[in-house]
Write a protein that holds these residues in place. Sequence first.
Motif, PDB file in Angstrom:
ATOM      1  N   PRO A 185     -28.273  19.684  10.788  1.00 55.14           N
ATOM      2  CA  PRO A 185     -26.882  19.309  10.478  1.00 55.14           C
ATOM      3  C   PRO A 185     -26.012  19.135  11.717  1.00 55.14           C
ATOM      4  O   PRO A 185     -25.209  18.200  11.788  1.00 55.14           O
ATOM      5  N   ILE A 186     -26.174  20.023  12.697  1.00 52.40           N
ATOM      6  CA  ILE A 186     -25.360  19.919  13.910  1.00 52.40           C
ATOM      7  C   ILE A 186     -25.746  18.676  14.705  1.00 52.40           C
ATOM      8  O   ILE A 186     -24.880  17.942  15.209  1.00 52.40           O
ATOM      9  N   ASN A 230     -35.422  24.982   2.944  1.00 53.84           N
ATOM     10  CA  ASN A 230     -35.981  23.645   3.153  1.00 53.84           C
ATOM     11  C   ASN A 230     -35.621  22.710   2.007  1.00 53.84           C
ATOM     12  O   ASN A 230     -35.350  21.522   2.219  1.00 53.84           O
ATOM     13  N   LEU A 231     -35.621  23.247   0.779  1.00 54.02           N
ATOM     14  CA  LEU A 231     -35.275  22.423  -0.378  1.00 54.02           C
ATOM     15  C   LEU A 231     -33.826  21.966  -0.298  1.00 54.02           C
ATOM     16  O   LEU A 231     -33.525  20.778  -0.502  1.00 54.02           O
ATOM     17  N   TYR A 284     -37.809  12.862   7.683  1.00 59.38           N
ATOM     18  CA  TYR A 284     -37.843  13.785   6.544  1.00 59.38           C
ATOM     19  C   TYR A 284     -39.259  14.320   6.336  1.00 59.38           C
ATOM     20  O   TYR A 284     -39.461  15.529   6.176  1.00 59.38           O
ATOM     21  N   GLY A 285     -40.237  13.429   6.351  1.00 61.57           N
ATOM     22  CA  GLY A 285     -41.613  13.859   6.133  1.00 61.57           C
ATOM     23  C   GLY A 285     -42.094  14.812   7.211  1.00 61.57           C
ATOM     24  O   GLY A 285     -42.764  15.815   6.918  1.00 61.57           O
ATOM     25  N   LEU A 315     -29.951  17.607   0.936  1.00 60.26           N
ATOM     26  CA  LEU A 315     -28.802  17.125   1.706  1.00 60.26           C
ATOM     27  C   LEU A 315     -29.206  15.969   2.615  1.00 60.26           C
ATOM     28  O   LEU A 315     -28.453  15.002   2.789  1.00 60.26           O
ATOM     29  N   PHE A 316     -30.387  16.069   3.184  1.00 60.58           N
ATOM     30  CA  PHE A 316     -30.879  15.005   4.059  1.00 60.58           C
ATOM     31  C   PHE A 316     -31.047  13.705   3.274  1.00 60.58           C
ATOM     32  O   PHE A 316     -30.624  12.631   3.724  1.00 60.58           O
ATOM     33  N   LEU A 317     -31.642  13.789   2.106  1.00 56.13           N
ATOM     34  CA  LEU A 317     -31.845  12.595   1.294  1.00 56.13           C
ATOM     35  C   LEU A 317     -30.509  12.007   0.838  1.00 56.13           C
ATOM     36  O   LEU A 317     -30.351  10.781   0.769  1.00 56.13           O
ATOM     37  N   LEU A 318     -29.539  12.868   0.537  1.00 57.23           N
ATOM     38  CA  LEU A 318     -28.207  12.376   0.176  1.00 57.23           C
ATOM     39  C   LEU A 318     -27.583  11.619   1.340  1.00 57.23           C
ATOM     40  O   LEU A 318     -26.924  10.589   1.147  1.00 57.23           O
ATOM     41  N   MET A 319     -27.796  12.127   2.547  1.00 58.62           N
ATOM     42  CA  MET A 319     -27.293  11.433   3.724  1.00 58.62           C
ATOM     43  C   MET A 319     -27.924  10.058   3.856  1.00 58.62           C
ATOM     44  O   MET A 319     -27.233   9.065   4.137  1.00 58.62           O
TER      45      MET A 319
END
Length: 280
Positions: free
Chosen positions: A124-125, A23-24, A104-105, A29-33
């Motif tokens: 990701p997919i 999850n971390l 995200y939350g 990666l999600f926040l970078l996106m």
Amino acid sequence: MDNKQEDQNFDDERSAGDIRKINLIHGILFLLMVICVPAILYLLQSFVINGSIPDEIVIKYFILDYDDPNFVSYFLSNYIHNPLNPGHIEDNLRTFILISVVIYGEFFLVFPALDLHMPKKTVPIIYFIFFFLVPFSVSGISVIFRNTGGFADEVKYSLGFSGIVWEFMGFLMFLSSFMFARLITRKICRTSHSEKSVNMEYFPFLFFVAFLIFIPVYIIIFDINSNVNPFAHLAGFSYGWLIPPVVASMLIYGDIRHKVSNIILILLLTGIPVLTSFAI
């Protein structure tokens, strides 16, 4: 499905430490996106405004001309904004960031807290499909409605990120529905299994899902006969609902035939509007 396959497909079969680590990583990666997408769009917009990209290239490949569309403009027109209207890109990116923060939350904070988990690699997919396949479909659906009278004749072109933004809105609605469905199912499994008790749980849930679907649809409909492309928004919202369950289903099953059939379904869902738009 045997236990080995389940271990391969579900994060909730892993240890708590592994789940937190995954999850971390996914959260980072999600926040970078979320950071990179606005940066890339602003960079691309600056190239258009300062003339780094020749005007003839912009007109041909970065703007979806309904009277002369091409395959490249089907994709790139979703990532460029009206250079004469700075608010165009600002509004889209502001909404994108807001929806992304809520996703995200819900996915990385609320889901683990409720012990809910999606199959590995689902997000990701889904995001790959959202960014690299669905834009073609959004443009294709826009062309179809334009050529069948959905737009006024004076509407000649389309561009903007809003169709993709509505994909994420649909994905958020899907996640919320999935969360409540799992919680209701968990509650039913712990309590009475009579038909009446099951209906008492599921009927409110179905109302909730209908609410999540129709309220955004009515919001989109308000933009008909305006300078906004409501059909791109409706297409994006629809794909935001349709793609996630197909991807999750593909990842759950270990059977290669099931995976292939789901891949074919995704290609059909995204490809048919594009092919149809070129045919009419």
